[in-house]
Design a protein around this motif. Structure first.
Motif, mmCIF file in Angstrom:
data_model
loop_
_atom_site.group_PDB
_atom_site.id
_atom_site.type_symbol
_atom_site.label_atom_id
_atom_site.label_comp_id
_atom_site.label_asym_id
_atom_site.label_seq_id
_atom_site.Cartn_x
_atom_site.Cartn_y
_atom_site.Cartn_z
ATOM 1 N N GLY A 47 31.687 36.208 31.141
ATOM 2 C CA GLY A 47 31.116 35.876 33.065
ATOM 3 C C GLY A 47 30.085 35.421 32.679
ATOM 4 N N GLN A 48 29.532 34.601 31.909
ATOM 5 C CA GLN A 48 27.886 34.125 31.577
ATOM 6 C C GLN A 48 27.871 32.848 32.098
ATOM 7 O OE1 GLN A 48 25.441 36.511 31.982
ATOM 8 N NE2 GLN A 48 27.742 37.941 31.971
ATOM 9 N N ARG A 49 26.448 32.087 31.886
ATOM 10 C CA ARG A 49 26.572 30.756 32.042
ATOM 11 C C ARG A 49 26.695 30.353 30.657
ATOM 12 N NH1 ARG A 49 22.921 33.332 35.502
ATOM 13 N NH2 ARG A 49 22.541 32.859 36.950
ATOM 14 N N ILE A 50 27.544 28.760 30.576
ATOM 15 C CA ILE A 50 27.272 28.442 29.256
ATOM 16 C C ILE A 50 25.998 28.576 28.921
ATOM 17 C CG2 ILE A 50 26.804 25.855 29.976
ATOM 18 C CD1 ILE A 50 29.026 26.814 27.193
ATOM 19 N N SER A 51 24.701 28.361 29.201
ATOM 20 C CA SER A 51 23.164 27.835 28.480
ATOM 21 C C SER A 51 23.138 29.578 27.685
ATOM 22 C CB SER A 51 22.424 27.587 29.691
ATOM 23 O OG SER A 51 22.384 28.994 30.630
ATOM 24 N N ASP A 52 23.275 30.668 28.552
ATOM 25 C CA ASP A 52 23.663 31.725 28.240
ATOM 26 C C ASP A 52 24.379 32.005 26.356
ATOM 27 O OD1 ASP A 52 21.473 32.458 29.342
ATOM 28 O OD2 ASP A 52 22.856 33.080 31.150
ATOM 29 N N VAL A 53 26.078 31.423 27.027
ATOM 30 C CA VAL A 53 26.903 31.372 26.002
ATOM 31 C C VAL A 53 26.611 31.213 24.125
ATOM 32 C CG1 VAL A 53 29.388 31.306 25.782
ATOM 33 C CG2 VAL A 53 28.623 32.059 27.773
ATOM 34 N N LEU A 54 25.576 29.632 24.394
ATOM 35 C CA LEU A 54 25.435 29.305 23.271
ATOM 36 C C LEU A 54 24.766 29.929 22.703
ATOM 37 C CD1 LEU A 54 26.126 25.630 25.087
ATOM 38 C CD2 LEU A 54 27.307 26.894 24.000
ATOM 39 N N LYS A 55 23.555 31.127 23.685
ATOM 40 C CA LYS A 55 22.401 31.284 23.047
ATOM 41 C C LYS A 55 22.312 32.637 21.665
ATOM 42 C CE LYS A 55 18.781 29.665 25.638
ATOM 43 N NZ LYS A 55 17.893 30.059 26.943
ATOM 44 N N MET A 56 24.013 33.371 22.159
ATOM 45 C CA MET A 56 24.280 34.108 22.430
ATOM 46 C C MET A 56 24.610 35.016 20.104
ATOM 47 S SD MET A 56 27.763 35.906 24.292
ATOM 48 C CE MET A 56 27.661 36.079 26.710
ATOM 49 N N MET A 57 24.015 35.650 20.250
ATOM 50 C CA MET A 57 23.905 35.825 18.397
ATOM 51 C C MET A 57 25.040 37.054 17.817
ATOM 52 S SD MET A 57 19.142 34.798 18.028
ATOM 53 C CE MET A 57 19.461 34.525 16.395
ATOM 54 N N TRP A 58 24.810 37.029 16.776
ATOM 55 C CA TRP A 58 25.956 37.503 15.922
ATOM 56 C C TRP A 58 25.032 39.093 15.558
ATOM 57 C CZ3 TRP A 58 30.735 37.648 15.281
ATOM 58 C CH2 TRP A 58 31.252 36.119 15.421
ATOM 59 N N SER A 59 23.527 39.902 16.682
ATOM 60 C CA SER A 59 23.055 40.376 16.603
ATOM 61 C C SER A 59 22.601 41.462 17.830
ATOM 62 C CB SER A 59 21.654 39.628 15.674
ATOM 63 O OG SER A 59 20.917 39.467 16.901
ATOM 64 N N ASP A 60 23.573 39.733 19.065
ATOM 65 C CA ASP A 60 23.737 40.900 19.799
ATOM 66 C C ASP A 60 24.956 41.780 20.197
ATOM 67 O OD1 ASP A 60 21.202 39.451 20.653
ATOM 68 O OD2 ASP A 60 22.424 37.496 21.403
ATOM 69 N N PHE A 61 25.978 41.319 19.406
ATOM 70 C CA PHE A 61 26.904 41.821 19.004
ATOM 71 C C PHE A 61 27.515 43.087 17.932
ATOM 72 C CE2 PHE A 61 31.309 41.231 17.031
ATOM 73 C CZ PHE A 61 32.629 42.187 18.547
ATOM 74 N N ASP A 62 27.187 44.225 19.659
ATOM 75 C CA ASP A 62 27.419 45.684 18.634
ATOM 76 C C ASP A 62 29.161 46.441 17.936
ATOM 77 O OD1 ASP A 62 28.954 45.952 20.688
ATOM 78 O OD2 ASP A 62 27.410 47.591 21.204
ATOM 79 N N GLY A 63 29.875 44.988 17.981
ATOM 80 C CA GLY A 63 31.530 45.271 17.911
ATOM 81 C C GLY A 63 32.426 45.659 19.630
ATOM 82 N N ALA A 64 32.062 46.158 20.672
ATOM 83 C CA ALA A 64 32.258 46.501 21.754
ATOM 84 C C ALA A 64 31.957 46.044 22.937
ATOM 85 C CB ALA A 64 31.670 47.872 22.364
ATOM 86 N N GLY A 65 30.780 45.252 22.146
ATOM 87 C CA GLY A 65 29.922 43.954 23.719
ATOM 88 C C GLY A 65 28.795 43.332 23.130
ATOM 89 N N ILE A 66 28.604 42.643 24.252
ATOM 90 C CA ILE A 66 27.147 42.066 23.726
ATOM 91 C C ILE A 66 26.335 41.956 24.480
ATOM 92 C CG2 ILE A 66 26.676 38.967 23.941
ATOM 93 C CD1 ILE A 66 29.634 38.511 22.980
#
Length: 327
Positions: free
Chosen positions: A187-206
Motif C-alpha cells: 500500500g506504499q507509494r512507488i517511490s518508497d517501494v523502489l527504495k525497499m531493501m532486503w535489510s528492511d524485510f524480516d520475513g514477516a513484514g517490511i
C-alpha cells in the motif's frame, strides 16, 4: 572523431547541456556553443573563476541548481524541474525576474490550458524559482505565489478491479510482477517501494520510512506479497532490481507496469491506483476502520482515507446494514 566542444567541455544528460569538467567539478555553461558569451564563460572557467549569473530567469535557474537545495531534491523532482526550466529558458531566458508581474504568470498558465496538469506544474516551478530569488536578494515578493492551479479533466483515480489484478498477475514477467505485488501488498507509494531493501524485510513484514511524510511504518505481508518475495532473486541491496542488480528506477517501473496495462486493457488504472486498491481492500473487510487503513498506508487523516477507500467503506457498511435488516 573531432569534438565540437573545447577541452574539458562535455554534453550531459538527456537535454545535452554543456558542462565544464575539471578537477572533479562539473559546472554547467549556460551560453550556446559557438557564441561570444560561451567563449567568455569558458575563458573564466579556465581561469578558475565561474562567471556570476546575470539577473535573468536563466541566471536564476543557474543559481537555484547550484544552491544547497538542489541536491536535496529527489531524482524524480529534479527531472521534472529540468523539464520546466528548459521551457522557461526557451520562452524568457533573458527576462529580469524583477520585471515579472502576476498577470504574466496567468498568461503563461492560460496559454497552456490544453495541458492543465503541466500548466499548474510550471506555475509551481516558477514559484520555487522566485522564492529562491527572494532568498538571494534579487526580489522582495513572489508574483507567482497564489496563482491558482488549472482544474484538470482527469477522472478521479479508482482502485484496480479484481479481474484486472488477476489479469496482470497472469501475464507479467517476474520482475514486473514483483514491483506490482510490492505496491499492492504494502500500500506504499512507488517511490518508497523502489527504495525497499532486503535489510528492511524480516520475513514477516517490511519496515518503511515514507519519503513524503517521514512516517515510519511496519507493514506485515499479504499472502501474495509473501509468495512474490520468496521467489524474488536477491541481486542487489534493494528488493526490486534490474537484471544487473541495480535498483529499479521510477521510469523503468513506469514502463514495466504500463506495458502490461496496455496488454491487458488496464490503461484506466496506473501505479498509484494500486495504493487505492490496498486501502479499498482493507476498508471492505468486516470490522476494518479508517485507523486500520491508516496503519498500512501511513495517512494522517480519515479524510484522506475516505478519498482512497471511501467507496469500499460505504459498500461494506451498506452490506452490513442490509444484512441486519434481513434478520
Amino acid at each position: 572523431m573531432k569534438r565540437d566542444l573545447p577541452a574539458y567541455c562535455y554534453r550531459r544528460g538527456r537535454s545535452r547541456y554543456v558542462y565544464f569538467c575539471k578537477h572533479g567539478k562539473s559546472i554547467r555553461i549556460h551560453a550556446a556553443p559557438g557564441t561570444a558569451e560561451f567563449a567568455a564563460e569558458y575563458a573564466m572557467l579556465l581561469r578558475g573563476r565561474p562567471p556570476a549569473p546575470k539577473r535573468t530567469i536563466k541566471g536564476l535557474i543557474q543559481r537555484y541548481m547550484e544552491s544547497e537545495r538542489w541536491p536535496e531534491l529527489s531524482p524524480h523532482t529534479q527531472r521534472n524541474y529540468r523539464r520546466h526550466f528548459k521551457f522557461f529558458e526557451e520562452k524568457m531566458a533573458t527576462v529580469d525576474p524583477a520585471t515579472l508581474r502576476t498577470v504574466h504568470v496567468y498568461e503563461m498558465r492560460d496559454a497552456l490550458k490544453d495541458t492543465p496538469t503541466d500548466a499548474s506544474q510550471k506555475v509551481g516551478a516558477l514559484v520555487t524559482l522566485l522564492n529562491h530569488a527572494i532568498k538571494i536578494g534579487w526580489l522582495d515578493t513572489n508574483v507567482a505565489k497564489g496563482v491558482p492551479k488549472l482544474k484538470g479533466k482527469r477522472e478521479p483515480r479508482g482502485p484496480w478491479p479484481a479481474e484486472m489484478i488477476e489479469a496482470f498477475r497472469a501475464v507479467a514477467p517476474a520482475d514486473t510482477r514483483l514491483v506490482f505485488e510490492l505496491c499492492l501488498g504494502s500500500g506504499q507509494r512507488i517511490s518508497d517501494v523502489l527504495k525497499m531493501m532486503w535489510s528492511d524485510f524480516d520475513g514477516a513484514g517490511i519496515s518503511v520510512k515514507q519519503s513524503k511524510t517521514g512516517a515510519a511504518l511496519y507493514v506485515p505481508l499479504t499472502r501474495q506479497l509473501a509468495e512474490a518475495l520468496r521467489n524474488a532473486p536477491k541481486r542487489g541491496l534493494t528488493i526490486a532490481t534490474q537484471k544487473d542488480g541495480s535498483p529499479v528506477t521510477y521510469m523503468a517501473a513506469y514502463k514495466w507496469i504500463t506495458k502490461i496495462r496496455d496488454k491487458i486493457g488496464a490503461r484506466a488504472w496506473d501505479i498509484h491506483a494500486l495504493r487505492h486498491s490496498a486501502a479499498s481492500e482493507i476498508a471492505s473487510l468486516p470490522g476494518m476502520t479508517a485507523e486500520h487503513v491508516m496503519a498500512i498506508t501511513g495517512h494522517k487523516s480519515s479524510g484522506m482515507v475516505m478519498l482512497y477507500a471511501g467507496a469500499a467503506q460505504q459498500k461494506a457498511r451498506a452490506q452490513e446494514a442490509q444484512k441486519a435488516r434481513d434478520k
